[in-house]
Write an enzyme that holds these catalytic residues in place. Structure first.
Site, PDB file in Angstrom:
ATOM      1  CE  LYS A 107      15.181  -1.013   3.132  1.00  0.00           C
ATOM      2  NZ  LYS A 107      14.018  -2.541   2.413  1.00  0.00           N
TER       3      LYS A 107
ATOM      4  CB  ALA B 274      -0.889  -0.249   1.114  1.00  0.00           C
TER       5      ALA B 274
ATOM      6  N   PRO C  21      12.317  23.685   1.183  1.00  0.00           N
ATOM      7  CG  PRO C  21      11.751  21.977   3.041  1.00  0.00           C
ATOM      8  CD  PRO C  21      11.618  22.414   1.271  1.00  0.00           C
TER       9      PRO C  21
ATOM     10  CG  ASN D 232      17.259   8.634  -4.121  1.00  0.00           C
ATOM     11  OD1 ASN D 232      18.080   8.072  -3.780  1.00  0.00           O
ATOM     12  ND2 ASN D 232      16.853   9.947  -3.223  1.00  0.00           N
TER      13      ASN D 232
ATOM     14  CE  LYS E  78       2.769  -0.838  12.384  1.00  0.00           C
ATOM     15  NZ  LYS E  78       3.483  -0.557  13.557  1.00  0.00           N
TER      16      LYS E  78
ATOM     17  CB  THR F 232      18.282   1.321  -0.323  1.00  0.00           C
ATOM     18  OG1 THR F 232      18.520   2.934  -0.452  1.00  0.00           O
ATOM     19  CG2 THR F 232      18.119   0.912   1.334  1.00  0.00           C
ATOM     20  CG  ASP F 233      20.818   3.718  -3.864  1.00  0.00           C
ATOM     21  OD1 ASP F 233      20.620   4.389  -3.045  1.00  0.00           O
ATOM     22  OD2 ASP F 233      21.048   4.365  -5.059  1.00  0.00           O
ATOM     23  CD  GLU F 234      19.650   5.909   1.877  1.00  0.00           C
ATOM     24  OE1 GLU F 234      19.245   6.699   2.532  1.00  0.00           O
ATOM     25  OE2 GLU F 234      18.100   7.071   1.144  1.00  0.00           O
TER      26      GLU F 234
ATOM     27  CB  THR G 274       8.846  -2.344   9.826  1.00  0.00           C
ATOM     28  OG1 THR G 274       8.258  -1.589  11.020  1.00  0.00           O
ATOM     29  CG2 THR G 274       8.569  -2.707   8.457  1.00  0.00           C
TER      30      THR G 274
ATOM     31  CB  ALA H 245      22.092   1.166  10.470  1.00  0.00           C
TER      32      ALA H 245
ATOM     33  N   PRO I 211      22.055  15.549   9.301  1.00  0.00           N
ATOM     34  CG  PRO I 211      20.892  15.298  11.673  1.00  0.00           C
ATOM     35  CD  PRO I 211      20.801  15.630  10.687  1.00  0.00           C
TER      36      PRO I 211
ATOM     37  CE1 TYR J 247      15.052   3.358   4.384  1.00  0.00           C
ATOM     38  CE2 TYR J 247      16.396   4.003   3.081  1.00  0.00           C
ATOM     39  CZ  TYR J 247      15.891   3.424   3.086  1.00  0.00           C
ATOM     40  OH  TYR J 247      15.004   2.462   1.914  1.00  0.00           O
TER      41      TYR J 247
HETATM   42  P1  NAD Z   1       6.840   3.391   1.386  1.00  0.00           P
HETATM   43  O1  NAD Z   1       7.255   4.005   2.866  1.00  0.00           O
HETATM   44  O2  NAD Z   1       5.983   4.403   0.142  1.00  0.00           O
HETATM   45  O3  NAD Z   1       5.565   2.172   2.074  1.00  0.00           O
HETATM   46  C1  NAD Z   1       6.182   1.171   2.911  1.00  0.00           C
HETATM   47  C2  NAD Z   1       4.394   0.249   2.931  1.00  0.00           C
HETATM   48  O4  NAD Z   1       5.123  -0.212   3.477  1.00  0.00           O
HETATM   49  C3  NAD Z   1       3.621   1.134   3.196  1.00  0.00           C
HETATM   50  O5  NAD Z   1       2.362   1.318   2.772  1.00  0.00           O
HETATM   51  C4  NAD Z   1       3.476   0.838   4.596  1.00  0.00           C
HETATM   52  O6  NAD Z   1       3.035   0.546   5.368  1.00  0.00           O
HETATM   53  C5  NAD Z   1       3.494  -0.551   4.921  1.00  0.00           C
HETATM   54  N1  NAD Z   1       5.078  -0.844   6.168  1.00  0.00           N
HETATM   55  C6  NAD Z   1       5.802  -0.151   7.247  1.00  0.00           C
HETATM   56  N2  NAD Z   1       5.917  -1.127   8.306  1.00  0.00           N
HETATM   57  C7  NAD Z   1       4.990  -1.969   8.319  1.00  0.00           C
HETATM   58  C8  NAD Z   1       4.512  -3.675   8.943  1.00  0.00           C
HETATM   59  N3  NAD Z   1       5.948  -3.503  10.037  1.00  0.00           N
HETATM   60  N4  NAD Z   1       4.127  -3.993   8.788  1.00  0.00           N
HETATM   61  C9  NAD Z   1       3.117  -4.487   7.405  1.00  0.00           C
HETATM   62  N5  NAD Z   1       3.726  -3.172   6.194  1.00  0.00           N
HETATM   63  C10 NAD Z   1       4.141  -1.932   7.040  1.00  0.00           C
HETATM   64  O7  NAD Z   1       7.696   3.417   0.615  1.00  0.00           O
HETATM   65  P2  NAD Z   1       8.773   2.681  -0.919  1.00  0.00           P
HETATM   66  O8  NAD Z   1       8.926   4.333  -1.137  1.00  0.00           O
HETATM   67  O9  NAD Z   1       7.544   2.231  -1.155  1.00  0.00           O
HETATM   68  O10 NAD Z   1       9.712   1.612  -0.180  1.00  0.00           O
HETATM   69  C11 NAD Z   1       9.016   0.217  -0.367  1.00  0.00           C
HETATM   70  C12 NAD Z   1      10.774  -0.358  -0.216  1.00  0.00           C
HETATM   71  O11 NAD Z   1      11.334   0.322  -1.150  1.00  0.00           O
HETATM   72  C13 NAD Z   1      11.107  -0.476   0.729  1.00  0.00           C
HETATM   73  O12 NAD Z   1      11.951  -1.252   1.787  1.00  0.00           O
HETATM   74  C14 NAD Z   1      12.418   0.697   0.291  1.00  0.00           C
HETATM   75  O13 NAD Z   1      13.752   0.873   1.562  1.00  0.00           O
HETATM   76  C15 NAD Z   1      13.188   0.183  -0.800  1.00  0.00           C
HETATM   77  N6  NAD Z   1      13.547   1.338  -1.606  1.00  0.00           N
HETATM   78  C16 NAD Z   1      12.851   2.991  -1.608  1.00  0.00           C
HETATM   79  C17 NAD Z   1      12.973   3.364  -2.898  1.00  0.00           C
HETATM   80  C18 NAD Z   1      12.694   5.041  -3.173  1.00  0.00           C
HETATM   81  O14 NAD Z   1      13.454   5.773  -3.903  1.00  0.00           O
HETATM   82  N7  NAD Z   1      11.675   5.167  -2.211  1.00  0.00           N
HETATM   83  C19 NAD Z   1      14.616   3.186  -3.412  1.00  0.00           C
HETATM   84  C20 NAD Z   1      14.832   1.746  -3.131  1.00  0.00           C
HETATM   85  C21 NAD Z   1      14.829   1.285  -1.810  1.00  0.00           C
HETATM   86  O1  TDX Z   2      13.563  18.355   2.329  1.00  0.00           O
HETATM   87  C1  TDX Z   2      13.975  18.088   1.704  1.00  0.00           C
HETATM   88  N1  TDX Z   2      15.432  18.215   1.506  1.00  0.00           N
HETATM   89  C2  TDX Z   2      16.139  17.978   0.993  1.00  0.00           C
HETATM   90  O2  TDX Z   2      17.312  19.026   0.618  1.00  0.00           O
HETATM   91  C3  TDX Z   2      13.840  16.084   1.975  1.00  0.00           C
HETATM   92  C4  TDX Z   2      13.416  15.491   2.180  1.00  0.00           C
HETATM   93  C5  TDX Z   2      14.899  15.677   1.471  1.00  0.00           C
HETATM   94  N2  TDX Z   2      16.882  16.829   0.146  1.00  0.00           N
HETATM   95  C6  TDX Z   2      17.246  16.005  -0.127  1.00  0.00           C
HETATM   96  C7  TDX Z   2      18.299  14.548   0.889  1.00  0.00           C
HETATM   97  C8  TDX Z   2      18.721  14.218  -0.415  1.00  0.00           C
HETATM   98  O3  TDX Z   2      20.050  14.376  -1.003  1.00  0.00           O
HETATM   99  O4  TDX Z   2      17.386  15.790  -1.459  1.00  0.00           O
HETATM  100  C9  TDX Z   2      17.805  14.027  -1.543  1.00  0.00           C
HETATM  101  C10 TDX Z   2      17.423  12.830  -1.155  1.00  0.00           C
HETATM  102  O5  TDX Z   2      16.357  12.870   0.204  1.00  0.00           O
HETATM  103  P1  TDX Z   2      14.872  11.878   0.362  1.00  0.00           P
HETATM  104  O6  TDX Z   2      13.736  12.354  -0.672  1.00  0.00           O
HETATM  105  O7  TDX Z   2      14.918  11.860   1.401  1.00  0.00           O
HETATM  106  O8  TDX Z   2      15.359  10.483  -0.296  1.00  0.00           O
HETATM  107  P2  TDX Z   2      17.029   9.994   0.315  1.00  0.00           P
HETATM  108  O9  TDX Z   2      17.004  10.461   1.715  1.00  0.00           O
HETATM  109  O10 TDX Z   2      17.974   9.858  -0.819  1.00  0.00           O
HETATM  110  O11 TDX Z   2      16.504   8.278   0.890  1.00  0.00           O
HETATM  111  C11 TDX Z   2      15.512   7.828  -0.481  1.00  0.00           C
HETATM  112  O12 TDX Z   2      16.408   7.103  -1.665  1.00  0.00           O
HETATM  113  C12 TDX Z   2      16.132   5.975  -1.157  1.00  0.00           C
HETATM  114  C13 TDX Z   2      14.295   6.922  -0.152  1.00  0.00           C
HETATM  115  O13 TDX Z   2      13.913   7.830   1.063  1.00  0.00           O
HETATM  116  C14 TDX Z   2      14.958   6.042   0.823  1.00  0.00           C
HETATM  117  O14 TDX Z   2      13.661   5.244   0.808  1.00  0.00           O
HETATM  118  C15 TDX Z   2      15.728   5.025  -0.012  1.00  0.00           C
HETATM  119  O15 TDX Z   2      15.909   4.154   0.038  1.00  0.00           O
END
Ligand code: NAD
Ligand code: TDX
Length: 333
Positions: A153, A9, A204, A178, A34, A125-127, A100, A151, A273, A149
């Site tokens: 993952k 979801a 911001p 990302n 969840k 994730t690449d992080e 989680t 750590a 940070p 986060y």
């Molecule tokens: P998101 O935060 O949009 O969604 C996370 C989902 O997990 C939500 O629907 C939430 O309700 C569910 N969830 C959280 N805790 C739970 C629990 N304890 N039990 C069941 N469900 C739970 O995240 P996203 O951006 O869609 O990321 C999905 C996955 O991809 C994550 O594992 C993230 O680390 C990874 N990822 C994300 C990005 C990115 O840029 N968004 C990049 C690389 C990897």
């Molecule tokens: O308000 C902001 N201002 C800003 O300058 C936010 C939210 C982010 N940023 C910067 C921080 C990062 O350098 O933008 C870049 C991207 O930030 P996020 O969108 O928070 O992503 P990031 O920290 O790179 O992590 C994301 O990519 C990998 C996802 O949140 C993770 O779930 C995924 O694993």
């Protein structure tokens, strides 16, 4: 095929479910989620009535919930998207991340072991590799996570590795860069900045906006995961990237230009940070297997901006909780 999608979801999972149900009319999808602040059934409104789709509300950190789902359903493969995902939230309060991303992953791995599931994909994730000034991370790069986060993952991913080595479980781990696209919670850079500008609020930017991220359209992440589900080798790890690297300032200018605003909308605030400077992935392994990205960056980001312009019913309620303002205050100079 009967797929258990965990965390479906959220942003990436909901886009993936839509993709799967459209492309494979015989597949059945169970979505276990969840529904945290980031989980949203509005992400899947258009497929609610699909006979091949079932939603179960549940927490993967709860062992009994996970066992029950495995016991009561016939499952061929599991894809785990469930995680706490926002770096800033992990800095302010890491506890849910540990529960989680580590314990939740452990419970799923116990489930696939006990019920002899044929394939499990851990979406990561690449992080976890940390920050890299030059060059790219390969699947062999060491884990050097810098935020609670990443750590957490990394902890889940290492449990996956251990279960491959120790029990021979059929696990694949993916590390993606990302992602951006429709249905991304408006706390992450791209949707936060688009929706703030639409609302005529400042954006911001951390530090001087020089940090670099590699950007992948969410439907390309879905194509890659579909490809890995069908063609990936169990026990392997795959990086998923686009090769498109951008500084945060460049992204900000792109969005401002598209929405007809100028840099007066930028508010430079105190840096995050341990802010990772750059992520970049070497995706040779996945490309050799035959996958390639389909979407080009400017068109897909324009499409994303159009989606947020057309769907304020979706994001406006998510911005009203006050949490975003609360955590931004923690970063003010
Ligand atoms: P998101 O935060 O949009 O969604 C996370 C989902 O997990 C939500 O629907 C939430 O309700 C569910 N969830 C959280 N805790 C739970 C629990 N304890 N039990 C069941 N469900 C739970 O995240 P996203 O951006 O869609 O990321 C999905 C996955 O991809 C994550 O594992 C993230 O680390 C990874 N990822 C994300 C990005 C990115 O840029 N968004 C990049 C690389 C990897
Ligand atoms: O308000 C902001 N201002 C800003 O300058 C936010 C939210 C982010 N940023 C910067 C921080 C990062 O350098 O933008 C870049 C991207 O930030 P996020 O969108 O928070 O992503 P990031 O920290 O790179 O992590 C994301 O990519 C990998 C996802 O949140 C993770 O779930 C995924 O694993």
């Amino acid at each position: 095929m009967n797929l258990l999608i965990v965390g479906g979801a959220g942003f990436i999972g909901s886009n993936f479910i839509r993709h799967i149900l459209k492309k494979y009319p015989t597949y059945r999808v169970i979505n276990l989620d969840k529904l945290t602040y980031a989980g949203n059934l509005n992400n899947l409104k258009d497929i609610e009535g699909n006979a091949n789709y079932q939603f179960i509300k549940g927490d993967i950190a709860d062992e009994r919930t996970v066992k029950k789902v495995f016991r009561l359903n016939k499952i061929d493969a599991v894809i785990n998207y469930a995680a706490e995902t926002h770096v800033d939230r992990s800095i302010l309060d890491p506890s849910a991340f540990i529960k989680t991303d580590i314990l939740g992953t452990y419970n799923l791995l116990e489930g696939i072991k006990e019920y002899k599931i044929a394939k499990y994909i851990q979406v990561s994730t690449d992080e976890v590799y940390g920050s890299i000034e030059k060059g790219k991370f390969t699947e062999e790069s060491p884990f050097k996570p810098n935020s609670p986060y990443s750590a957490s993952k990394a902890g889940g991913d290492l449990l996956c590795r251990a279960c491959v080595k120790t029990y021979g479980l059929p696990i694949i781990v993916t590390h993606a860069c990302n992602c951006y696209g429709p249905y991304q919670y408006p706390e992450k850079l791209i949707p936060l900045f688009i929706t703030n500008i639409i609302e005529n609020k400042k954006v911001p930017l951390y530090g001087e906006g020089q940090n670099i991220r590699e950007w992948l359209y969410v439907l390309d992440h879905g194509n890659a995961t579909d490809f890995i589900l069908h063609k990936g080798k169990v026990g392997e790890v795959y990086n998923i990237g686009s090769g498109v690297e951008k500084q945060n300032l460049e992204i900000t200018h792109f969005i401002l230009d598209e929405l007809g605003k100028d840099e007066a909308m930028i508010e430079k605030i105190k840096d995050r940070p341990a802010h990772d400077f750059r992520y970049a992935l070497d995706c040779t392994k996945l490309k050799r297997l035959g996958w390639q990205s389909e979407y080009d960056f400017p068109s897909a980001l324009r499409e994303t901006i159009r989606w947020y312009l057309a769907n304020d019913w979706w994001w406006k309620p998510l911005k009203s909780g006050g949490y975003l303002e609360y955590y931004k205050k923690q970063y003010q100079r």
